[in-house]
Motif scaffolding. Sequence first.
Motif, PDB file in Angstrom:
ATOM      1  N   GLY A 177       2.407  32.449  35.437  1.00  0.00           N
ATOM      2  CA  GLY A 177       2.395  33.050  36.761  1.00  0.00           C
ATOM      3  C   GLY A 177       2.692  34.534  36.655  1.00  0.00           C
ATOM      4  O   GLY A 177       3.606  34.943  35.929  1.00  0.00           O
ATOM      5  N   ARG A 178       1.911  35.347  37.361  1.00  0.00           N
ATOM      6  CA  ARG A 178       2.112  36.800  37.351  1.00  0.00           C
ATOM      7  C   ARG A 178       2.210  37.305  38.782  1.00  0.00           C
ATOM      8  O   ARG A 178       1.487  36.834  39.666  1.00  0.00           O
ATOM      9  CB  ARG A 178       0.953  37.495  36.641  1.00  0.00           C
ATOM     10  CG  ARG A 178       0.914  37.254  35.129  1.00  0.00           C
ATOM     11  CD  ARG A 178      -0.363  37.802  34.507  1.00  0.00           C
ATOM     12  NE  ARG A 178      -1.518  37.047  34.926  1.00  0.00           N
ATOM     13  CZ  ARG A 178      -2.706  37.570  35.224  1.00  0.00           C
ATOM     14  NH1 ARG A 178      -2.855  38.887  35.208  1.00  0.00           N
ATOM     15  NH2 ARG A 178      -3.715  36.805  35.573  1.00  0.00           N
ATOM     16  N   TRP A 179       3.132  38.243  38.992  1.00  0.00           N
ATOM     17  CA  TRP A 179       3.330  38.830  40.321  1.00  0.00           C
ATOM     18  C   TRP A 179       3.367  40.342  40.204  1.00  0.00           C
ATOM     19  O   TRP A 179       3.991  40.899  39.295  1.00  0.00           O
ATOM     20  CB  TRP A 179       4.639  38.343  40.935  1.00  0.00           C
ATOM     21  CG  TRP A 179       5.012  39.110  42.178  1.00  0.00           C
ATOM     22  CD1 TRP A 179       4.510  38.951  43.433  1.00  0.00           C
ATOM     23  CD2 TRP A 179       5.977  40.173  42.257  1.00  0.00           C
ATOM     24  NE1 TRP A 179       5.089  39.851  44.307  1.00  0.00           N
ATOM     25  CE2 TRP A 179       5.996  40.618  43.611  1.00  0.00           C
ATOM     26  CE3 TRP A 179       6.818  40.799  41.340  1.00  0.00           C
ATOM     27  CZ2 TRP A 179       6.825  41.642  44.040  1.00  0.00           C
ATOM     28  CZ3 TRP A 179       7.642  41.824  41.764  1.00  0.00           C
ATOM     29  CH2 TRP A 179       7.638  42.232  43.115  1.00  0.00           C
ATOM     30  N   GLN A 219       6.400  38.210  35.157  1.00  0.00           N
ATOM     31  CA  GLN A 219       5.562  37.164  34.564  1.00  0.00           C
ATOM     32  C   GLN A 219       6.450  36.047  34.048  1.00  0.00           C
ATOM     33  O   GLN A 219       7.524  36.292  33.480  1.00  0.00           O
ATOM     34  CB  GLN A 219       4.716  37.735  33.424  1.00  0.00           C
ATOM     35  CG  GLN A 219       3.834  36.701  32.723  1.00  0.00           C
ATOM     36  CD  GLN A 219       2.854  37.344  31.761  1.00  0.00           C
ATOM     37  OE1 GLN A 219       2.003  38.147  32.154  1.00  0.00           O
ATOM     38  NE2 GLN A 219       2.951  37.002  30.484  1.00  0.00           N
ATOM     39  N   LEU A 220       6.004  34.817  34.260  1.00  0.00           N
ATOM     40  CA  LEU A 220       6.707  33.642  33.749  1.00  0.00           C
ATOM     41  C   LEU A 220       5.697  32.752  33.039  1.00  0.00           C
ATOM     42  O   LEU A 220       4.744  32.270  33.647  1.00  0.00           O
ATOM     43  CB  LEU A 220       7.379  32.876  34.881  1.00  0.00           C
ATOM     44  CG  LEU A 220       8.081  31.568  34.482  1.00  0.00           C
ATOM     45  CD1 LEU A 220       9.218  31.852  33.500  1.00  0.00           C
ATOM     46  CD2 LEU A 220       8.598  30.824  35.709  1.00  0.00           C
ATOM     47  N   SER A 221       5.924  32.544  31.731  1.00  0.00           N
ATOM     48  CA  SER A 221       5.059  31.674  30.935  1.00  0.00           C
ATOM     49  C   SER A 221       5.844  30.432  30.539  1.00  0.00           C
ATOM     50  O   SER A 221       6.985  30.528  30.077  1.00  0.00           O
ATOM     51  CB  SER A 221       4.566  32.407  29.682  1.00  0.00           C
ATOM     52  OG  SER A 221       3.791  33.541  30.016  1.00  0.00           O
ATOM     53  N   PHE A 222       5.202  29.287  30.704  1.00  0.00           N
ATOM     54  CA  PHE A 222       5.847  28.009  30.418  1.00  0.00           C
ATOM     55  C   PHE A 222       4.899  27.151  29.592  1.00  0.00           C
ATOM     56  O   PHE A 222       3.705  27.020  29.935  1.00  0.00           O
ATOM     57  CB  PHE A 222       6.207  27.284  31.710  1.00  0.00           C
ATOM     58  CG  PHE A 222       6.697  25.883  31.506  1.00  0.00           C
ATOM     59  CD1 PHE A 222       8.028  25.638  31.171  1.00  0.00           C
ATOM     60  CD2 PHE A 222       5.838  24.806  31.638  1.00  0.00           C
ATOM     61  CE1 PHE A 222       8.473  24.340  30.982  1.00  0.00           C
ATOM     62  CE2 PHE A 222       6.280  23.504  31.457  1.00  0.00           C
ATOM     63  CZ  PHE A 222       7.608  23.265  31.128  1.00  0.00           C
ATOM     64  N   SER A 223       5.394  26.597  28.496  1.00  0.00           N
ATOM     65  CA  SER A 223       4.604  25.693  27.660  1.00  0.00           C
ATOM     66  C   SER A 223       5.396  24.420  27.394  1.00  0.00           C
ATOM     67  O   SER A 223       6.614  24.467  27.172  1.00  0.00           O
ATOM     68  CB  SER A 223       4.242  26.354  26.330  1.00  0.00           C
ATOM     69  OG  SER A 223       3.409  27.479  26.519  1.00  0.00           O
ATOM     70  N   TYR A 224       4.689  23.294  27.421  1.00  0.00           N
ATOM     71  CA  TYR A 224       5.289  21.996  27.143  1.00  0.00           C
ATOM     72  C   TYR A 224       4.467  21.303  26.069  1.00  0.00           C
ATOM     73  O   TYR A 224       3.234  21.247  26.151  1.00  0.00           O
ATOM     74  CB  TYR A 224       5.327  21.146  28.413  1.00  0.00           C
ATOM     75  CG  TYR A 224       5.732  19.708  28.182  1.00  0.00           C
ATOM     76  CD1 TYR A 224       6.955  19.389  27.598  1.00  0.00           C
ATOM     77  CD2 TYR A 224       4.887  18.662  28.553  1.00  0.00           C
ATOM     78  CE1 TYR A 224       7.324  18.068  27.389  1.00  0.00           C
ATOM     79  CE2 TYR A 224       5.243  17.340  28.355  1.00  0.00           C
ATOM     80  CZ  TYR A 224       6.469  17.049  27.765  1.00  0.00           C
ATOM     81  OH  TYR A 224       6.832  15.748  27.551  1.00  0.00           O
ATOM     82  N   PHE A 225       5.153  20.802  25.029  1.00  0.00           N
ATOM     83  CA  PHE A 225       4.494  20.140  23.907  1.00  0.00           C
ATOM     84  C   PHE A 225       4.959  18.683  23.868  1.00  0.00           C
ATOM     85  O   PHE A 225       5.972  18.370  23.216  1.00  0.00           O
ATOM     86  CB  PHE A 225       4.852  20.837  22.595  1.00  0.00           C
ATOM     87  CG  PHE A 225       4.563  22.317  22.591  1.00  0.00           C
ATOM     88  CD1 PHE A 225       3.336  22.797  22.162  1.00  0.00           C
ATOM     89  CD2 PHE A 225       5.515  23.232  23.028  1.00  0.00           C
ATOM     90  CE1 PHE A 225       3.069  24.151  22.154  1.00  0.00           C
ATOM     91  CE2 PHE A 225       5.259  24.593  23.023  1.00  0.00           C
ATOM     92  CZ  PHE A 225       4.024  25.051  22.584  1.00  0.00           C
ATOM     93  N   GLU A 278      -4.366  41.201  28.849  1.00  0.00           N
ATOM     94  CA  GLU A 278      -3.940  41.244  30.250  1.00  0.00           C
ATOM     95  C   GLU A 278      -2.609  40.548  30.473  1.00  0.00           C
ATOM     96  O   GLU A 278      -1.821  40.953  31.327  1.00  0.00           O
ATOM     97  CB  GLU A 278      -5.020  40.600  31.119  1.00  0.00           C
ATOM     98  CG  GLU A 278      -4.706  40.547  32.591  1.00  0.00           C
ATOM     99  CD  GLU A 278      -5.796  39.834  33.376  1.00  0.00           C
ATOM    100  OE1 GLU A 278      -6.048  40.244  34.518  1.00  0.00           O
ATOM    101  OE2 GLU A 278      -6.380  38.875  32.838  1.00  0.00           O
ATOM    102  N   LYS A 279      -2.312  39.512  29.687  1.00  0.00           N
ATOM    103  CA  LYS A 279      -1.089  38.743  29.879  1.00  0.00           C
ATOM    104  C   LYS A 279       0.094  39.296  29.099  1.00  0.00           C
ATOM    105  O   LYS A 279       1.164  38.691  29.083  1.00  0.00           O
ATOM    106  CB  LYS A 279      -1.338  37.278  29.503  1.00  0.00           C
ATOM    107  CG  LYS A 279      -2.300  36.575  30.453  1.00  0.00           C
ATOM    108  CD  LYS A 279      -2.447  35.100  30.138  1.00  0.00           C
ATOM    109  CE  LYS A 279      -3.377  34.419  31.127  1.00  0.00           C
ATOM    110  NZ  LYS A 279      -3.528  32.966  30.848  1.00  0.00           N
TER     111      LYS A 279
END
Length: 588
Positions: free
Chosen positions: A518-520, A501-507, A61-62
């Motif tokens: 976030g998906r629109w 879609q905006l995907s953000f990851s922080y390590f 889905e993503k």
Amino acid sequence: MSRLWILIFLLSLPVFAQEELEVIEVETVKDIDRFTFGDANEIPERDIETASTALIAPAIEKTPGIVTTQNGGPGGTVSFFIRGTEGRHVGFTLDGLKLNDSSNTGRLFDAAFMTSPFLRDVTVHKGPQAVLFGSDAMGGVVELKSRKGENAPETRVLINGGSFGTIDGTVSSDWKKKDHNGTVTLTRFHTDGISRLNEKRFNATEADSADITQATSSSEHKWAKKWQTDFLFSYLHGKNELDGATTDTKNDHSINDQYLVQQKTSYELNDQSVLLLRNGLNRNQRFIRMESTGPLPFEGNLYQNELVHRLELPQWGFLTGVSNEHETSSTTSVDKSFDLNSFFLQSAFKSNDFKLQAGGRADHHSQYGEFVTGSGGVAYKDFSVQYSQGFKAPSLYQLYAPVFGNKDLVPERNHSWEVSWRKSVDEWSGGITFFQNRLSNLINYSFVDNAYFNQGKFIAEGVELSAGWKSDRFEVVPTFTHQKFRENEEPVLRRPYNMAQLSFSYFPVETIELNATGRWFSSRKDIDENFQTVKLNGYSVLDIGAKKTWIRDEVGVQVKNVLDREYEELYGYSVLPFSVFVHYGHKF
């Protein structure tokens, strides 16, 4: 057919030798990336392994540019729309075995019950793949590849749980013994669920549960220096409650059983060529019990036999094959079958920054006769142009169902263009793709005549934008897709014009990941209970999560629909509200 089975038997015989064995790269025999330039998105094993649910649908889905709809919560039918094509136009394969369901009306693969812990990776290919995969790959292909003991000796235990009484558990074992290795997996999933119909349209509040059990064994066996056989066995049992069309007070339910069996025998002719024989069975049995109609049984079988030769030269690659597919469908009103015999040839050329590919497929359908499809593409450095054709034969139900069936239906067709630019430099990546799908002979259902018919045509075209930035601490991936439809004779349903879609990851450290997606989606059209066209409002959804890993343990939490948005993917059906799911995994 008798000669084919004799050949199958002879090539399937194991050959033994005392000498040290070499690895044969059989998994790349039918490699889409090698022979086309179309866009693809991969879901790696790490993301599958640490997911907060055992189901595969939420991961697909993503995928950027994919529109997903589900008839209510877990257990409801899942459809994926790629670049304006229908959900039934997406082919699904597991280790090359076709998964599309011959027992349902449109030969759609319903991913609602498919679990993921036994998978190594998932790749979504956009655009027709008919030359390599024939019918059902008219809009794209989702390739599922199973684990085969790559991490042996290892045993994994995965436990997930969360909102709405959801819990699932998996035990899997990667094993290896001399020249034989594989993975055995058992997954059990349960959810009390949410109401299949939503409260907004039908004042529905009764929860609909779902239960899934899947057992899978996937292995490879090196019998001799040049011989290798892969075996796949999978049994999937799913059960879910179904509301009626306009009320949630009924006691309807669906039981779905799927049996998958496949052997792939590979023989290395020399250092440059490999011969592969595939024989598989995809068997689907569904039982729907509805208060209004009583029990309704459905059964479908797909027998797949394929012989493929791959030749790799310094600059050229060739993939040649013949296949036979025997499909059967049996219901209370239909008991029919057909055969699809095919020959295909795909070639690829590479010289420095220049690439070229061309291929064709000739099909003989026992109902329609001859079909020819082709593809061609050229790429120079970061630019590529791809042309592909696709087709989908009508299902046996669409042809022969009493009252609804239409024996005069002809296959649906797609002529697709894709022009792309993709670039990766150090930490940055980006791309832009222009696409057009010219769909014709589309099969639709008339609620006036109560029959299937070939609708005519429409054109779906648009642009996809993608970018990415990754450092030691951060990863950011924004994507945007715009599509429009023209020359359509009927409303194009359930596909929005715009999505982002905006995907953000922080390590913060190597073993901790904090992420947000976030998906629109803009507005789309659908039909209501009176078969009238209605407009569904656009919506946005935000999911957040966190993961922590150790050497042998991992934990995670995911919060879905953080803002508790109330929206509709399909008219009248529910979507998950604010919900929390947790994950724990341990390796022995």
